[in-house]
Design an enzyme around this catalytic site. Structure first.
Site, PDB file in Angstrom:
ATOM      1  N   ARG A   1       0.869  -1.177   0.000  1.00 41.88           N
ATOM      2  CA  ARG A   1       0.000   0.000   0.000  1.00 41.88           C
ATOM      3  C   ARG A   1       0.904   1.225   0.000  1.00 41.88           C
ATOM      4  O   ARG A   1       1.964   1.221   0.642  1.00 41.88           O
ATOM      5  CB  ARG A   1      -0.911   0.023   1.236  1.00 41.88           C
ATOM      6  CG  ARG A   1      -2.085  -0.946   1.179  1.00 41.88           C
ATOM      7  CD  ARG A   1      -3.140  -0.559   0.115  1.00 41.88           C
ATOM      8  NE  ARG A   1      -4.259  -1.480   0.079  1.00 41.88           N
ATOM      9  CZ  ARG A   1      -4.371  -2.526  -0.736  1.00 41.88           C
ATOM     10  NH1 ARG A   1      -3.420  -2.803  -1.606  1.00 41.88           N
ATOM     11  NH2 ARG A   1      -5.443  -3.305  -0.697  1.00 41.88           N
TER      12      ARG A   1
ATOM     13  N   GLU B   1      -2.978   7.594  -4.430  1.00 41.23           N
ATOM     14  CA  GLU B   1      -3.390   6.993  -5.704  1.00 41.23           C
ATOM     15  C   GLU B   1      -4.890   7.120  -5.969  1.00 41.23           C
ATOM     16  O   GLU B   1      -5.333   7.030  -7.114  1.00 41.23           O
ATOM     17  CB  GLU B   1      -2.975   5.517  -5.771  1.00 41.23           C
ATOM     18  CG  GLU B   1      -3.747   4.614  -4.813  1.00 41.23           C
ATOM     19  CD  GLU B   1      -3.380   3.133  -4.970  1.00 41.23           C
ATOM     20  OE1 GLU B   1      -2.176   2.819  -4.945  1.00 41.23           O
ATOM     21  OE2 GLU B   1      -4.301   2.317  -5.099  1.00 41.23           O
TER      22      GLU B   1
ATOM     23  N   HIS C   1      -1.288   0.251  -9.760  1.00 45.98           N
ATOM     24  CA  HIS C   1      -1.961  -0.745  -8.918  1.00 45.98           C
ATOM     25  C   HIS C   1      -2.529  -1.893  -9.765  1.00 45.98           C
ATOM     26  O   HIS C   1      -3.736  -2.117  -9.810  1.00 45.98           O
ATOM     27  CB  HIS C   1      -3.081  -0.087  -8.088  1.00 45.98           C
ATOM     28  CG  HIS C   1      -3.378  -0.860  -6.827  1.00 45.98           C
ATOM     29  ND1 HIS C   1      -3.675  -0.265  -5.635  1.00 45.98           N
ATOM     30  CD2 HIS C   1      -3.420  -2.201  -6.579  1.00 45.98           C
ATOM     31  CE1 HIS C   1      -3.893  -1.185  -4.704  1.00 45.98           C
ATOM     32  NE2 HIS C   1      -3.740  -2.378  -5.269  1.00 45.98           N
TER      33      HIS C   1
HETATM   34  P1  NAI Z   1      -1.192 -11.493   4.461  1.00 45.28           P
HETATM   35  O1  NAI Z   1      -2.181 -11.063   5.483  1.00 45.28           O
HETATM   36  O2  NAI Z   1      -1.208 -12.901   3.979  1.00 45.28           O
HETATM   37  O3  NAI Z   1       0.291 -11.169   4.983  1.00 45.28           O
HETATM   38  C1  NAI Z   1       0.673  -9.956   5.537  1.00 45.28           C
HETATM   39  C2  NAI Z   1       1.879 -10.238   6.430  1.00 45.28           C
HETATM   40  O4  NAI Z   1       2.385  -8.991   6.884  1.00 45.28           O
HETATM   41  C3  NAI Z   1       1.521 -11.065   7.687  1.00 45.28           C
HETATM   42  O5  NAI Z   1       2.401 -12.158   7.801  1.00 45.28           O
HETATM   43  C4  NAI Z   1       1.708 -10.066   8.835  1.00 45.28           C
HETATM   44  O6  NAI Z   1       2.170 -10.691  10.020  1.00 45.28           O
HETATM   45  C5  NAI Z   1       2.763  -9.140   8.251  1.00 45.28           C
HETATM   46  N1  NAI Z   1       2.838  -7.822   8.892  1.00 45.28           N
HETATM   47  C6  NAI Z   1       1.839  -7.103   9.475  1.00 45.28           C
HETATM   48  N2  NAI Z   1       2.322  -5.936   9.934  1.00 45.28           N
HETATM   49  C7  NAI Z   1       3.650  -5.926   9.638  1.00 45.28           C
HETATM   50  C8  NAI Z   1       4.698  -4.989   9.868  1.00 45.28           C
HETATM   51  N3  NAI Z   1       4.482  -3.829  10.487  1.00 45.28           N
HETATM   52  N4  NAI Z   1       5.952  -5.323   9.448  1.00 45.28           N
HETATM   53  C9  NAI Z   1       6.191  -6.491   8.810  1.00 45.28           C
HETATM   54  N5  NAI Z   1       5.240  -7.409   8.575  1.00 45.28           N
HETATM   55  C10 NAI Z   1       3.975  -7.123   8.966  1.00 45.28           C
HETATM   56  O7  NAI Z   1      -1.380 -10.484   3.240  1.00 45.28           O
HETATM   57  P2  NAI Z   1      -1.001 -10.712   1.714  1.00 45.28           P
HETATM   58  O8  NAI Z   1      -2.124 -11.411   1.019  1.00 45.28           O
HETATM   59  O9  NAI Z   1       0.357 -11.280   1.628  1.00 45.28           O
HETATM   60  O10 NAI Z   1      -0.996  -9.192   1.188  1.00 45.28           O
HETATM   61  C11 NAI Z   1      -0.086  -8.238   1.692  1.00 45.28           C
HETATM   62  C12 NAI Z   1      -0.520  -6.851   1.259  1.00 45.28           C
HETATM   63  O11 NAI Z   1      -0.381  -6.734  -0.159  1.00 45.28           O
HETATM   64  C13 NAI Z   1      -2.035  -6.559   1.492  1.00 45.28           C
HETATM   65  O12 NAI Z   1      -2.276  -6.118   2.807  1.00 45.28           O
HETATM   66  C14 NAI Z   1      -2.305  -5.480   0.494  1.00 45.28           C
HETATM   67  O13 NAI Z   1      -2.059  -4.233   1.086  1.00 45.28           O
HETATM   68  C15 NAI Z   1      -1.260  -5.734  -0.612  1.00 45.28           C
HETATM   69  N6  NAI Z   1      -1.870  -6.177  -1.871  1.00 45.28           N
HETATM   70  C16 NAI Z   1      -1.570  -5.488  -3.008  1.00 45.28           C
HETATM   71  C17 NAI Z   1      -2.109  -5.869  -4.219  1.00 45.28           C
HETATM   72  C18 NAI Z   1      -1.760  -5.175  -5.498  1.00 45.28           C
HETATM   73  O14 NAI Z   1      -2.475  -5.322  -6.489  1.00 45.28           O
HETATM   74  N7  NAI Z   1      -0.682  -4.410  -5.542  1.00 45.28           N
HETATM   75  C19 NAI Z   1      -3.075  -6.979  -4.294  1.00 45.28           C
HETATM   76  C20 NAI Z   1      -3.263  -7.680  -3.052  1.00 45.28           C
HETATM   77  C21 NAI Z   1      -2.703  -7.259  -1.874  1.00 45.28           C
END
Ligand code: NAI
Length: 334
Positions: free
Chosen positions: A234, A263, A295
């Site tokens: 994000r 964005e 995005h």
């Molecule tokens: P997820 O929930 O599977 O994994 C997120 C990980 O980040 C978890 O292991 C959590 O413990 C960790 N985390 C939380 N706070 C943290 C911090 N301060 N420092 C380090 N690690 C931390 O989520 P997923 O599916 O891997 O997605 C991650 C992010 O990717 C989403 O939250 C979303 O913002 C973004 N995203 C972007 C997309 C795009 O099109 N560019 C599409 C889908 C998701």
């Protein structure tokens, strides 16, 4: 169920309509974002389906609740654009799509890395202009480089799987280390260590209070000179002004962004005939070592099919049982 689909693009119409043939919801598509100005447009819809740049603050949620909405279905994983506490207080249910091909986003992160490290974006334009000089296009191999992954959930793990194939050394930081990543050879380190030893840093954590502007001036100062920074998580996980200063000083050697803090005013629309008012964004575009996509990490046929299927399933389950396993709860805010 009667569902208002906000911020609807042609691909939303296509994939949601196709998946809906086996659900039979009444889908009504709205081009506009949902926000304080447009909140009246969804009056009378029991379910409202939103995306990343719709704004569901307390004022909007309040109106939705008064207008008869009971369910907000996010057709994405992140929910930083929703005031979750306000929604729950109002008795609104929030559902999301927690997983839909994390490989799409991980592969896009690698596309940004590979384009930047071999200057493919510059080379593409040069060759089209009949300029075959290699001056300034010197790249580096990914093999043997240290990649720091911040956030090793679904997407971070999919990235680790790919980078292992490239022969990268992998370190990571996550408050909840993932055994799957350890099995893939990832070493968990402190953020300070990650900054100090990584040649490439890729961000895959959600946007929350802890991660807001995580990559700011202090973090950048700890990084290796010439580091490559990739953000497909994000926009606000990085402090854009600090990153611009880092690029100008040469500390950041490469920047690949799929997301941008402001964005909402730019992405998912054609502004090619307009004067962009966001000076920070325009400054980013002037650097040869910065690559921005709008995005599109999620934007594959595989991911869109998965998103449409899960979104409509979530709505059907809620309609039938009043519950859904993909509900956003206060637990997820911790
Ligand atoms: P997820 O929930 O599977 O994994 C997120 C990980 O980040 C978890 O292991 C959590 O413990 C960790 N985390 C939380 N706070 C943290 C911090 N301060 N420092 C380090 N690690 C931390 O989520 P997923 O599916 O891997 O997605 C991650 C992010 O990717 C989403 O939250 C979303 O913002 C973004 N995203 C972007 C997309 C795009 O099109 N560019 C599409 C889908 C998701």
């Amino acid at each position: 169920m009667k569902v208002a689909i906000c911020s609807a693009q042609s691909h939303d119409r296509r994939f949601l309509s196709k998946a809906n043939s086996s659900f039979g919801h009444e889908l009504v598509f709205f081009d506009s974002h949902l926000n304080e100005e447009t909140r009246q447009m969804v009056a009378g819809f029991p379910a409202v389906c939103v995306f990343v740049n719709d704004t569901l603050n307390a004022a909007v949620l309040n109106t939705l609740s008064q207008q008869g909405t009971r369910l907000i279905a996010l057709r994405c994983a992140g929910f930083n654009n929703v005031d979750v506490k306000a929604a729950i207080k109002l008795g609104l249910h929030l559902v999301r799509v927690p997983a839909y091909s994390p490989h799409s986003v991980a592969e896009h992160s690698v596309a940004l890395m590979m384009t930047l490290n071999r200057h493919v974006h510059g080379a593409y334009n040069r060759v089209r202009n009949g300029n075959f000089s290699l001056e300034g296009l010197l790249g580096f191999e990914l093999r043997g480089k240290t990649c720091g992954i911040i956030g090793t959930g679904r997407i971070g793990t999919a990235l680790a799987e790919i980078l292992r194939g490239f022969g990268c050394k992998m370190v990571a930081h996550d408050p909840q280390p993932n055994p799957e990543c350890i099995r893939l050879g990832v070493e968990y380190v402190s953020l300070q260590q990650l900054y100090a030893i990584s040649d490439i840093i890729s961000l895959h954590c959600p946007l929350n209070q802890e991660s807001m502007h995580l990559v700011g001036a202090q973090a950048i100062a700890q990084m290796k000179p010439g580091v490559m920074l990739i953000n497909t998580s994000r926009g606000a996980v990085i402090d854009t002004a600090a990153v611009i200063a880092g690029i100008k000083s040469g500390k950041i050697g490469y920047l690949g962004l799929d997301v941008y803090e402001q964005e909402g005013d730019l992405f998912f629309q054609d502004l090619s005939n307009q004067v962009i008012q966001d000076d920070m964004f325009e400054r980013l575009l002037t650097f040869p070592n910065v690559l921005i996509t709008g995005h599109q990490g999620f934007f594959t046929a595989e991911a869109l099919s998965g998103i449409a299927q899960t979104t409509l399933e979530n709505i059907a389950l809620f309609e039938k049982t009043g519950r859904c396993q993909n509900e956003v709860t206060l637990e997820l805010l911790r």
